[in-house]
Write an enzyme that holds these catalytic residues in place. Structure first.
Site, PDB file in Angstrom:
ATOM      1  N   CYS A  67      -1.286 -11.175  -0.258  1.00 31.14           N
ATOM      2  CA  CYS A  67      -1.941  -9.926   0.145  1.00 31.14           C
ATOM      3  C   CYS A  67      -3.333 -10.184   0.717  1.00 31.14           C
ATOM      4  CB  CYS A  67      -2.020  -8.972  -1.027  1.00 31.14           C
ATOM      5  SG  CYS A  67      -2.531  -9.779  -2.539  1.00 31.14           S
TER       6      CYS A  67
ATOM      7  N   THR B 213       0.837  -1.198   0.000  1.00 26.12           N
ATOM      8  CA  THR B 213       0.000   0.000   0.000  1.00 26.12           C
ATOM      9  C   THR B 213       0.876   1.253   0.000  1.00 26.12           C
ATOM     10  OG1 THR B 213      -1.926  -1.078   0.959  1.00 26.12           O
ATOM     11  CG2 THR B 213      -1.693   1.272   1.394  1.00 26.12           C
TER      12      THR B 213
ATOM     13  N   GLU C 200      -3.282  -3.182  -6.859  1.00 25.03           N
ATOM     14  CA  GLU C 200      -3.721  -4.288  -6.010  1.00 25.03           C
ATOM     15  C   GLU C 200      -2.748  -4.308  -4.854  1.00 25.03           C
ATOM     16  OE1 GLU C 200      -4.007  -7.084  -4.091  1.00 25.03           O
ATOM     17  OE2 GLU C 200      -3.408  -8.512  -5.644  1.00 25.03           O
TER      18      GLU C 200
END
Lengths: 472, 273
Positions: A286, A232, A252
């Site tokens: 993730c 992120t 993503e």
């Protein structure tokens, strides 16, 4: 416990070269940045030296992609499809070679690279091949964007390549892809597959390197579309770089998924789901189910069963067909997992791992769970990206929803219960892009994947995945 | 002299959480020779976000049929105030009425989408394993809307697609012509729309938009009405902090204004006995 004799997969099938170049305009070329080494994380042995693309090399790759764009996008979809079918077939044919190379470079168990990654990679190319001549039925128009700059992570190197490259090519775009610096080898073998498939030069370009190379790809003014999978933190930098440029972006990013177990769930199935949720691919996922939310009334029973099951996991040589848990991908990632686990302890959670012998060389971390975790704890909030599970409890479904959604992320969630109406009630309220009910970590090219909130923008896979590569 | 009645004028205030408060800052700004609008502060903007967040579970959890009915009701209420809006819009009467009619028709168009968008954007995914796998669109959450200059039709065209899918919103009304937006709030307030679903701020765009763009509890940002490229860029950058879904262009093609503020959720479940 049974003793297992070693059952290693042979690495003979992989023909490793001492050094690799960049793949630009259909040719392997030198890079002008300082070459770097890629190591086997299970042994720390150097596998190969890999070229590093400078900004100039990236520029060369983008120009090659731009030059190829007219011809590629001008091909009838049915012809583009045949190239993609060809690639899918070659991947199937060379699957063993690719799987072994993936396990060598990444550290993941061969059982996973062979049975999960590679079949999904081939399936993804097959799936999007079929879309190439049917775009007019998808509802996003048929106009490609141009040159796609794609930056992918190290956890599923070839699968993430497939997720990026297959839809981009099917829609008529050309590609400049940067694999992760710790796992560049399967992408370079894929370059060879593109050559073998006689894909027109410049349609796929692969530039290896670290963050700077990726930044050059993202910032290049001739790149029309940016696709990134990774943290992120980096995703935010990319979003900021791209803001206002008109480039289309899909991201993503991270996750901190809740895996919610109700008191009526079949315990053994739930335990398998929890193990698959967090220990699949060493937790380098993730969408990993890194927060276990268990209903208070079954906490003791569930934890006892879970601990028993963790005692049977086999950690070791990724190329051994019996291995469940492979190596951590890099020293850097291992340091991060260690540091977050220490924080977990220092903030008051209780740490537990099964008796587990770690190999002396390489990067290893035992399957670990933390109990007594509060929502405020770092290990309940931050993505660890390793085989570390935080256990929290709840009493009512509403509390489970509240806790599950109490995160800036929103990539995935799991629900375990025998009651159908409760599954639907929960699924409706969980703010996550993928909800696995009575299962976890299932993937398919026909199924859209992607997150809410800070887990990113856009979807990959399925019909929805086409939107990212068309001028809607 | 004494037979001429002095009219009772309306005070144009903000619309937050279903109520019509003045700006907490106590400020207003002149709009016409005789009328002022409230000049909302960033505190008002934050209050509006809180109201929108509070309204989100109820509104997104309402049935699509119910949301469609309420949007249709908004259209009915607007139709009933056709003359009032034409007066407020000013200019040639015929054009003003056309604008109001277009706004009514647009509401009706979007009202019908409430229970159809999922059928158009959802998919049943044929996965290669024994699972039921369905993808469906969902509202993204709280959306901040910088409304275009066109005071009524622009506002309606931005707000209707955002709320019909279940989002709630905070709207910065057109800075120079904010009064129809507040009168439109009266329409919303009498249409069974739950308080907080639409919150309308009047004031200076440059003062409000950047705060909403940077607000960490806002999930989407419609920059259609931003007047300067510098402001648009600043807002777009600020929006990246929590990855807001951003709509920049005045795109009015098909379902785009709805889908820009929707997420796709995919649910898997094993099939077996």
């Amino acid at each position: 416990m049974f003793e297992y004799a070693p059952a290693p997969e042979s690495r003979e099938i992989v023909d490793l070269r001492p050094s690799y170049g960049l793949f630009i305009d259909g040719e392997f070329t030198e890079g002008s940045g300082p070459a770097f080494k890629t190591v086997n994380p299970a042994t720390e042995e150097t596998l190969a030296e890999v070229a590093c693309a400078s900004a100039d090399d990236v520029d060369r790759a983008v120009r090659a992609a731009r030059k190829a764009f007219g011809g590629w996008s001008g091909l009838p979809g049915s012809e583009r499809a045949k190239y993609l079918f060809r690639i899918a077939r070659i991947i199937q044919e060379r699957a063993r070679e690719l799987a072994v190379l993936e396990s060598l470079d990444n550290g993941k168990p061969i059982r996973e690279s062979r049975d999960v990654d590679l079949p999904l990679v081939a399936a993804h190319f097959f799936y999007y091949a079929g879309w190439a001549d049917k775009l007019q039925y998808a509802g996003f128009g048929t106009k490609p964007l141009g040159v796609a700059g794609q930056v992918i992570p190290w956890n599923f190197p070839l699968l993430m390549l497939a997720w990026k490259v297959a839809p981009a090519l099917a829609c008529g775009n050309t590609v400049v892809l940067k694999p992760a610096e710790t796992t560049p080898l399967t992408a370079l073998l894929f370059a060879d597959i593109c050559r073998q498939a006689e894909l027109p030069p410049g349609v796929v370009n692969i530039v290896t390197g670290a963050g700077e190379t990726g930044a050059a790809v993202v910032a290049h003014p001739e790149v029309d579309k940016v696709a990134f999978t990774g943290s992120t933190e980096v995703g935010r930098l990319i979003a900021r770089t791209v803001a206002g440029t008109g480039k289309k972006v899909t991201l993503e990013l991270g996750g901190k998924a809740a895996n919610i177990v109700f008191d009526d769930a079949p315990i053994d199935q739930a335990v398998e789901g929890i193990v698959n949720g967090i220990f699949f691919n060493q937790g380098h996922v993730c969408c990993a189910g890194s927060r276990l939310l268990v209903q208070e009334s079954v906490q003791e029973e569930l934890l006892a069963a879970l601990k028993r099951r963790l005692g049977t996991l086999r950690l070791g040589d990724p190329l051994d067909k019996n291995t469940d848990i492979g190596a951590i991908n890099s020293a850097e990632q291992l340091a991060r997992i260690r540091s977050l686990s220490e924080t977990g302890e220092s903030e008051g959670a209780e740490r537990w791992s099964p008796a587990c012998e770690l190999p002396e060389r390489g990067f290893w971390f035992p399957p670990t769970l933390f109990t007594g975790v509060a929502q405020s704890h770092t290990i309940a909030r931050e993505e660890i990206f390793g085989p570390v599970l935080s256990v929290l409890t709840f009493r009512t479904p509403a509390e489970a929803v509240e806790k599950a959604n109490n995160t800036p992320y929103g990539l995935s969630a799991g629900v375990w219960t025998e009651k159908g109406s409760r599954i639907l009630w929960m699924a409706e309220r969980l703010r996550a892009g993928v909800v696995w009910a009575n299962t976890f970590n299932k993937f398919d090219p026909a199924s859209p994947f992607g997150g809410y909130k800070e887990s990113g923008y856009g979807r990959e896979g399925g019909l929805h995945g086409l939107e990212a590569y068309l001028d809607v | 002299m004494s037979d001429r009645r002095v009219s009772v004028r309306k005070t144009y205030k903000l619309f937050i959480g279903g109520a019509f408060p003045r700006s907490e800052s106590g400020r207003s700004y002149p709009v016409t020779r005789t009328e002022h609008a409230a000049r909302a502060s960033r505190k008002d903007a934050r209050d509006a976000v809180v109201a929108a967040r509070k309204a989100f579970p109820g509104w997104s959890g309402a049935t699509a049929y119910n949301r469609g009915q309420i949007l249709y009701r908004v259209a009915e209420m607007l139709e009933g105030r056709r003359a009032q809006f034409a007066d407020e819009l000013g200019g040639p009467r015929k054009q003003a009425l056309e604008q109001v009619d277009a706004a009514v028709d647009r509401l009706v168009w979007y009202a019908g989408w409430s229970d159809k968008i999922a059928a158009v954007r959802g998919t049943a995914n044929p996965v290669a394993s024994p699972y039921l796998n369905l993808s469906s669109p969902e509202p993204v959450g709280v959306v901040a809307v910088v409304a275009p200059a066109d005071p009524l039709l622009g506002l309606v065209s931005a707000v209707a697609p955002v709320i019909v899918t279940g989002n709630t919103c905070v709207v910065v009304a057109a800075e120079r012509a904010p009064l129809p937006a507040i009168t439109f709030a009266e329409v919303l307030a009498t249409s069974d729309l739950p308080g907080g679903v639409v919150n309308i701020l009047t004031g200076h765009q440059a003062e409000l938009a950047p705060w909403l763009a940077a607000h960490m509890d806002v999930n989407g940002l419609d920059l259609t009405g931003v007047t300067t490229p510098e402001q648009a860029l600043a807002c777009e950058r600020a929006a990246t902090e929590n990855f807001k879904r951003v709509l920049t262009a005045a795109e009015d093609r098909g379902t785009r204004r709805m889908t820009a503020f929707m997420e796709t959720k995919t649910v898997w479940h094993p099939a077996g006995i």
